[in-house]
Design a protein around this motif. Sequence first.
Motif, PDB file in Angstrom:
ATOM      1  N   SER A 279      17.893   9.195 -29.993  1.00  0.00           N
ATOM      2  CA  SER A 279      16.808   8.207 -29.887  1.00  0.00           C
ATOM      3  C   SER A 279      15.529   8.807 -30.464  1.00  0.00           C
ATOM      4  N   ILE A 280      14.554   7.948 -30.655  1.00  0.00           N
ATOM      5  CA  ILE A 280      13.253   8.423 -31.146  1.00  0.00           C
ATOM      6  C   ILE A 280      12.175   7.528 -30.541  1.00  0.00           C
ATOM      7  N   LYS A 281      11.106   8.168 -30.037  1.00  0.00           N
ATOM      8  CA  LYS A 281      10.029   7.404 -29.399  1.00  0.00           C
ATOM      9  C   LYS A 281       8.794   7.519 -30.279  1.00  0.00           C
ATOM     10  N   ILE A 282       8.202   6.373 -30.588  1.00  0.00           N
ATOM     11  CA  ILE A 282       7.078   6.361 -31.535  1.00  0.00           C
ATOM     12  C   ILE A 282       5.932   5.507 -31.004  1.00  0.00           C
ATOM     13  N   SER A 283       4.689   6.002 -31.189  1.00  0.00           N
ATOM     14  CA  SER A 283       3.491   5.188 -30.962  1.00  0.00           C
ATOM     15  C   SER A 283       2.659   5.243 -32.227  1.00  0.00           C
ATOM     16  N   ALA A 284       2.006   4.150 -32.534  1.00  0.00           N
ATOM     17  CA  ALA A 284       1.194   4.122 -33.760  1.00  0.00           C
ATOM     18  C   ALA A 284      -0.035   5.011 -33.593  1.00  0.00           C
ATOM     19  N   PRO A 285      -0.373   5.822 -34.589  1.00  0.00           N
ATOM     20  CA  PRO A 285      -1.610   6.615 -34.513  1.00  0.00           C
ATOM     21  C   PRO A 285      -2.822   5.726 -34.844  1.00  0.00           C
ATOM     22  N   ASP A 286      -4.040   6.211 -34.590  1.00  0.00           N
ATOM     23  CA  ASP A 286      -5.239   5.423 -34.935  1.00  0.00           C
ATOM     24  C   ASP A 286      -5.374   5.297 -36.450  1.00  0.00           C
ATOM     25  N   VAL A 287      -5.044   6.394 -37.139  1.00  0.00           N
ATOM     26  CA  VAL A 287      -5.192   6.390 -38.608  1.00  0.00           C
ATOM     27  C   VAL A 287      -3.882   6.839 -39.248  1.00  0.00           C
ATOM     28  N   LEU A 288      -3.464   6.113 -40.284  1.00  0.00           N
ATOM     29  CA  LEU A 288      -2.268   6.526 -41.046  1.00  0.00           C
ATOM     30  C   LEU A 288      -2.725   7.141 -42.365  1.00  0.00           C
ATOM     31  N   ASN A 289      -2.145   8.293 -42.717  1.00  0.00           N
ATOM     32  CA  ASN A 289      -2.489   8.917 -43.999  1.00  0.00           C
ATOM     33  C   ASN A 289      -1.696   8.268 -45.137  1.00  0.00           C
ATOM     34  N   PRO A 290      -2.277   8.186 -46.336  1.00  0.00           N
ATOM     35  CA  PRO A 290      -1.518   7.627 -47.466  1.00  0.00           C
ATOM     36  C   PRO A 290      -0.384   8.567 -47.883  1.00  0.00           C
ATOM     37  N   LEU A 291       0.582   8.023 -48.602  1.00  0.00           N
ATOM     38  CA  LEU A 291       1.775   8.803 -48.963  1.00  0.00           C
ATOM     39  C   LEU A 291       2.181   8.555 -50.402  1.00  0.00           C
ATOM     40  N   ASN A 292       2.909   9.520 -50.958  1.00  0.00           N
ATOM     41  CA  ASN A 292       3.639   9.290 -52.214  1.00  0.00           C
ATOM     42  C   ASN A 292       5.110   9.207 -51.852  1.00  0.00           C
ATOM     43  N   ILE A 293       5.739   8.108 -52.250  1.00  0.00           N
ATOM     44  CA  ILE A 293       7.150   7.903 -51.913  1.00  0.00           C
ATOM     45  C   ILE A 293       7.943   7.825 -53.205  1.00  0.00           C
ATOM     46  N   LYS A 294       9.047   8.587 -53.253  1.00  0.00           N
ATOM     47  CA  LYS A 294       9.954   8.478 -54.408  1.00  0.00           C
ATOM     48  C   LYS A 294      11.348   8.232 -53.852  1.00  0.00           C
ATOM     49  N   THR A 295      11.961   7.126 -54.244  1.00  0.00           N
ATOM     50  CA  THR A 295      13.292   6.835 -53.701  1.00  0.00           C
ATOM     51  C   THR A 295      14.327   7.677 -54.429  1.00  0.00           C
TER      52      THR A 295
END
Length: 418
Positions: A279-295
């Motif tokens: 399982s995995i437990k997640i809460s949203a942070p106040d700020v999300l950092n931008p990302l570079n995504i490569k599939t």
Amino acid sequence: MHKIIIEGNNKLSGKIRISGSKNSAVALVPAAVLCDEEVTIANVPSISDIDALDEILNHLGATVTRVDDVIKIDSSKIENKLIPEKVAKKLRASYYFMGALLSKFKRVEMYFPGGCSIGARPINLHLKGFEALGAKIKEEDNMFIITADKLVGTKINLDFASVGATINLMLAAVKAEGTTIISNAAKEPHIVNVATFLNNMGAKISGAGTSEIKIVGVDYLHSCFHEVVPDYIETGTYMILASMIGKNITIENIIPEHVESLISKLEEAGVPMEIGIDSIKISAPDVLNPLNIKTQVYPGFPTDLQQPMATLLTQANGKSMINETIWENRFLNLLELNKMGATTELLTTSKAVIIGPTKLKGKKVAASDLRAGASLVLAGLIAEGTTVIENADYILRGYEGIVEKLTKIGAKIRLEEE
Ligand code: EPU
């Protein structure tokens, strides 16, 4: 056709249980026709792609029974009939009947498969592999006639680590004479799940999950019990949602290793996660950092999570880049996100830029394919106001009980006939 209606921007919390993997189940069901007795498959998701495969099994004369998530398939008396074009075109995975029926009857007639319009989607690697095993192929009016006096094991090197070709060639080779080696094979969790299923029936497959798979042909495949692996794309979709608007969302019945590339990106974005055994437990942070995504192919960042991830990047603080290397046409969701207030731009057919954070507003939008649909569901859930997603049938192809699962964690979402 259905539409999904969402009243957005409600904090979501609670538990979501992940279903069996679509892309595994859609291969396991056709693989079942190889069995000379009855097989039982558990954890089969109730999605429209599986309904389409059931329709094909019934057409071929297999006996299929389903109780909850358990399906029993007896293909011992099936006939090698042409699958009508209309049914074959309902989904991509109808092409797994090519490998399975070729293996069982040494002859198959099949139409070109359907599936989401996310690129050209040729099947040349499948056909080249069948030929290497000794089959002859004729193409007439969008239909392939594939025949073989016998199939003989050989070495097949895939030009690209294609998921579909790897599975189809495993199916074709499982009863071939001698040994087949597939090199540059795909390594996705569903490849391992299919190989394990065939081995449970008595096949001799080793190396699945690595880039070289060895298949020693056998004559008979017997009854077995098998379970569909949890869906890592469904897992990832809800992880991304939780990272934007979740308050202690626990996603259960998962294999964390299968979403390692996503976990690492969400860590980079600043998302706090508690990772358990399943399982995995997640809460949203106040700020999300931008990302570079490569599939990339597994274990790289999955193309099937690229579109849901684009929604998250509309909320990240700064400029994010996406490079889609698997499919040529997988950015149609961006136009819809822009209608909702996002700032995204296609730089080339494979590269997009997203500037955030932008407040999204509920709008009428349309899903162009399954994962574009998922991207819009996530957008609707974080947007102010009402979002109406047309062509929602795409979403029902791959997300079991999406409306019920999201309602349970506090979303205001419903499905209506268009
Ligand atoms: N390719 C070829 N020739 C072939 C086969 C593939 O050029 O004979 C190319 C494709 O055009 C594409 C790349 O190879 O550019 C990858 O194709 P692959 O064969 O791996 O994809 P697939 O088997 O058609 C499956 C999933 C997709 C998922 C991809 C990649 C199923 C039914 N579909 O497709 O899932 O995106 O692998 O992981 O398993 C989805 O679930 O939304 C979905 C589209």
